[in-house]
Design an enzyme around this catalytic site. Structure first.
Site, mmCIF file in Angstrom:
data_model
loop_
_atom_site.group_PDB
_atom_site.id
_atom_site.type_symbol
_atom_site.label_atom_id
_atom_site.label_comp_id
_atom_site.label_asym_id
_atom_site.label_seq_id
_atom_site.Cartn_x
_atom_site.Cartn_y
_atom_site.Cartn_z
ATOM 1 N N GLU A 1 52.462 -4.071 25.030
ATOM 2 C CA GLU A 1 51.177 -3.428 24.774
ATOM 3 C C GLU A 1 51.028 -2.130 25.560
ATOM 4 O O GLU A 1 50.483 -1.150 25.051
ATOM 5 C CB GLU A 1 50.033 -4.388 25.123
ATOM 6 C CG GLU A 1 49.947 -5.617 24.239
ATOM 7 C CD GLU A 1 49.500 -5.310 22.820
ATOM 8 O OE1 GLU A 1 49.166 -4.149 22.537
ATOM 9 O OE2 GLU A 1 49.489 -6.241 21.995
ATOM 10 N N GLU B 1 42.826 -13.833 9.906
ATOM 11 C CA GLU B 1 44.005 -13.740 10.754
ATOM 12 C C GLU B 1 45.182 -14.488 10.156
ATOM 13 O O GLU B 1 46.342 -14.116 10.352
ATOM 14 C CB GLU B 1 43.670 -14.269 12.154
ATOM 15 C CG GLU B 1 44.675 -13.894 13.212
ATOM 16 C CD GLU B 1 44.620 -12.445 13.648
ATOM 17 O OE1 GLU B 1 45.000 -12.158 14.783
ATOM 18 O OE2 GLU B 1 44.196 -11.575 12.847
ATOM 19 N N ASP C 1 57.293 -8.252 13.353
ATOM 20 C CA ASP C 1 56.875 -7.129 12.527
ATOM 21 C C ASP C 1 57.398 -5.753 12.941
ATOM 22 O O ASP C 1 58.150 -5.100 12.197
ATOM 23 C CB ASP C 1 55.350 -7.096 12.412
ATOM 24 C CG ASP C 1 54.633 -7.227 13.761
ATOM 25 O OD1 ASP C 1 55.316 -7.309 14.793
ATOM 26 O OD2 ASP C 1 53.391 -7.226 13.773
ATOM 27 N N GLU D 1 46.170 -2.759 9.719
ATOM 28 C CA GLU D 1 47.422 -2.723 8.941
ATOM 29 C C GLU D 1 47.189 -2.585 7.441
ATOM 30 O O GLU D 1 47.966 -1.911 6.746
ATOM 31 C CB GLU D 1 48.249 -3.985 9.229
ATOM 32 C CG GLU D 1 48.939 -3.996 10.583
ATOM 33 C CD GLU D 1 48.000 -4.334 11.726
ATOM 34 O OE1 GLU D 1 48.382 -4.149 12.901
ATOM 35 O OE2 GLU D 1 46.866 -4.793 11.451
#
Length: 717
Positions: A70, A311, A217, A329
């Site tokens: 992150e 989610e 991803d 996204e």
């Protein structure tokens, strides 16, 4: 919309990490800092002021443990993207003539603080690092982790390579490339797929499920984009190999289903997570528009049904996990599909995103995440990625190139939508004509000149996929049943309800509180008899968002903590480190109850949560009030955490035989006090079940021995 969100952050939260839009204050997450926002939205004055504030207020030599992943994509990427934009403005001579690469120097300093995470046998980075003490220092409070997610290790190359090429120090790119090399070498050679979680020391796969969503991803994304940014065809060759495997095993148009990396013909679950919504955008970059259009249309139909992407949702498009933390996204893929096809349909999709955000997420102090798409209830969080990505993609979707302050085609988006210039490439494009297509980004105008109907012909067969807008017919969903049969997984998965059962006197199992579960921590469904322990103290502070002040009292007991102010995972880590054997979280929203609000699973903080091993349950406000009242009255309560279906004493029709007898003279062992004692003898009848055995055991442990003055045994009742 950006002004409303950004100004709310500056007014109520700065310099905290994120805005809490319901309580109108800031949240310190200790995993990122104030991130510059590029001047893509033509906010040049605000951009320059943000750069000045960042240079003035942000420091990295802090004794805090941060997520390497992150911090890289949010903080380092933000600094690099802002530096590039600041340099562009300076070169034009219009503004920022004072700028002397301060953000680049800060990025380099942060890069050095992250490098200790790569000090592993394999070259894969630790998931967390202490910015001041690294990982091996005894003061670091980290370095004990053994696993990381594939995306966590494989989403460093863009930022680290850009940092090396902008600063002239190759060490960053070398470490990031090494991590990518390890993941490539550890792929399953038969399927060319990778798993979700890997051991950072020996490279063994810990979780072998393979998909394109959470946990994997951006590894695939960064292989493709590393080729675009850096010009090294090794990355493209690897991406193409993986992509062929994805389309062979994971892609079941319009679905993208997780499979087992060693046996990819088996689907490992019947639901999808919302993070895979980025994948159609990545397919556009590769030029594979048909499956991109199919999957995007499926996602759009889900948003029509639930307002936002849950989610997680099942193959029948029912809600699996109801949260929606304002993820960008889907908007990202919508932007890329519009640019590739020119189809105005995607402008309408973008319009629906805007309208739903304003209708269902906008609050006086910003935009609030949705706690459950089924009820529309809000959560007091507005993640930084919402500001960094959502508005950027929407702004670009509705803008013409001439309206932008830069030529967008000269840049590549990182996974957090920060812009890096493709001029960083040091490799020339291949000159051989016979393989030119393999090493070129596709031209939509060449492939589909002025033909927006191309996308429509693909979309139409999925138009009523979820049944919204038209009575659902059998033919469009016939393949769904086939998928379920082949995968041999349940067609619909619900959140397993848990309970908190009070078993100490005077409750003796009669007080049962319905509870929600967590996606991390101990799996209570796999504990035969649940987890039992004493609850006698609440956490101090009650939110568990700072150092735990009563660790001695919590040692070996279940802790009680209030929801809010920080993430569930952060609370759980602190309380586990304090010695708590479990945590019961209570909702901070007054009046909430399990009778009125659907149960949900608590989610992590974006980091790997394998280090959290204690059981975690969630009580709504009304159930929590019952528990705290019991605690206040009796000072300590013995509780049992277990699935609702395993509730102790659930079968009311079965009886427990209890016989009483009074001790007579001569019954006492030598040295025992000769007082009359009531003794409970628990005897199981032939019809008693395992439930009675458990209840009897618990009652034996809680029975009390009562003494009374000496009486004549014969005259005693």
């Amino acid at each position: 919309m950006f002004d409303h969100a950004y100004n709310s952050y500056m007014d109520y939260a700065y310099p905290a990490d994120e805005l809490m839009p319901l309580s109108c204050r800031g949240r310190m997450l200790l995993n990122c800092c104030f991130v510059c926002f590029e001047q893509l939205l033509n906010k040049l004055d605000e951009f320059e002021e943000a750069v000045k504030k960042t240079v003035r207020d942000v420091r990295f030599d802090n004794d805090i443990v941060v997520s390497v992943f992150e911090t890289n994509i949010r903080v380092l990427g933000g600094l690099l993207g802002a530096h590039v934009m600041a340099d562009v403005l300076k070169q034009r001579g219009e503004r920022m003539q004072w700028y002397r690469d301060e953000l680049l120097h800060m990025a380099k300093e942060l890069g050095y603080h992250l490098l200790p995470a790569f000090n592993t046998t394999s070259g894969l980075p630790y998931p967390r690092v202490n910015l001041r003490y690294g990982v091996v220092n005894p003061l670091s409070r980290t370095g004990t982790e053994s696993d990381t997610c594939t995306a966590c290790a494989g989403t460093m190359i863009l930022e680290f390579a850009a940092l090396s090429r902008l600063s002239g120090d190759p060490i960053f790119e070398e470490h990031a490339r090494k991590a990518m090399d390890v993941l490539w070498e550890k792929r399953q050679r038969g399927s060319d797929l990778v798993g979700t979680v890997i051991n950072i020391h020996n490279g063994d796969w810990v979780r072998r499920d393979s998909g394109v969503g959470a946990g994997i991803d951006s590894y695939y994304e960064y292989l493709m984009k590393a080729y675009i940014l850096l010009g090294d065809k090794v990355y493209l060759n690897r991406f193409n190999t993986h992509y062929s495997a994805i389309m062979k095993y994971i892609s079941q148009p319009p679905l993208l289903l997780n499979v087992h990396m060693h046996n990819p013909t088996i689907n490992v679950r019947s639901w999808m997570d919302s993070l895979l919504a980025f994948f159609p955008g990545l397919q556009v970059l590769r030029g594979d528009l048909k499956p991109a259009i199919e999957t995007h249309e499926m996602l759009y139909q889900v948003t029509k049904q639930h307002n936002f992407l849950p989610e997680a949702f099942t193959t029948e498009f029912r809600v699996h996990w109801g949260q929606h933390p304002l993820r960008p996204e889907f908007a990202e893929s919508t932007y890329f599909l519009y640019k590739a096809t020119g189809d105005p349909y995607y402008l309408k999709v973008g319009q629906s995103i805007v309208e739903k955000l304003n209708t269902h997420a906008r609050v006086p102090c910003g935009f609030a995440a949705v706690q459950d798409v089924r009820t529309g209830t809000h959560e007091d969080r507005m993640d930084s990625f919402f500001l960094a990505e959502m508005f950027k993609y929407l702004y670009l979707l509705f803008s013409e190139k001439s309206q932008l302050p830069i030529n967008i085609d000269d840049y590549i988006f990182t996974t957090e939508a920060h812009l890096l210039p493709v001029s960083l490439s040091t490799t020339q494009p291949p000159s051989h004509e016979d393989d030119l297509f393999s090493y070129s980004c596709p031209s939509a105008q060449t492939l589909f000149p002025n033909n927006p109907t191309f996308a429509k012909t693909i979309r139409d067969s999925y138009k009523y996929l979820t049944g919204v807008g038209k009575a659902q017919q059998a033919s469009p969903v016939r393949w769904l049943k086939l998928v379920a049969e082949v995968s041999q997984t349940p067609e619909h998965e619900e959140v397993v309800p848990l309970i908190v059962q009070l078993i100490s006197p005077p409750f003796l199992g009669r007080t049962v509180l319905t509870a929600g579960s967590a996606k991390f921590g101990m799996d209570l469904t796999k504990q035969e008899h649940g987890v039992r322990n004493l609850l006698d103290f609440t956490s101090v502070p009650y939110t568990a968002c700072g150092p735990i002040e009563n660790a001695v009292e919590l040692q070996g007991h279940i802790a009680l903590a209030l929801r809010g102010d920080c993430m569930f995972a952060a609370k759980a880590r602190r309380l586990q480190e304090a010695g708590a054997t479990g945590v019961i979280f209570i909702d901070h929203r007054e009046g909430s109850s399990s009778a009125e609000t659907p149960l949900f699973q608590m989610v992590g903080d974006g980091e790997l949560t394998d280090d959290i091993t204690v059981p975690l349950v969630f009580l709504f406000s009304k159930e929590g009030a019952t528990l705290t009242a019991a605690l206040q009255e009796h000072h300590n309560v013995d509780v049992l955490l277990l699935p609702k279906e395993k509730q102790i004493g659930k079968e009311k029709s079965e009886k427990l035989n209890i016989k009483f007898r009074l001790a007579k003279e001569g019954d006492f062992a030598e040295g025992e006090t000769e007082s009359t004692t009531i003794q409970l003898v628990l005897q199981q009848s032939e019809t008693d079940t395992e439930t009675n055995n458990e209840a009897a055991s618990l009652m034996r442990e809680n029975q009390e021995t009562c003494s009374s003055p000496q009486k004549d045994p014969e005259s005693s009742p």
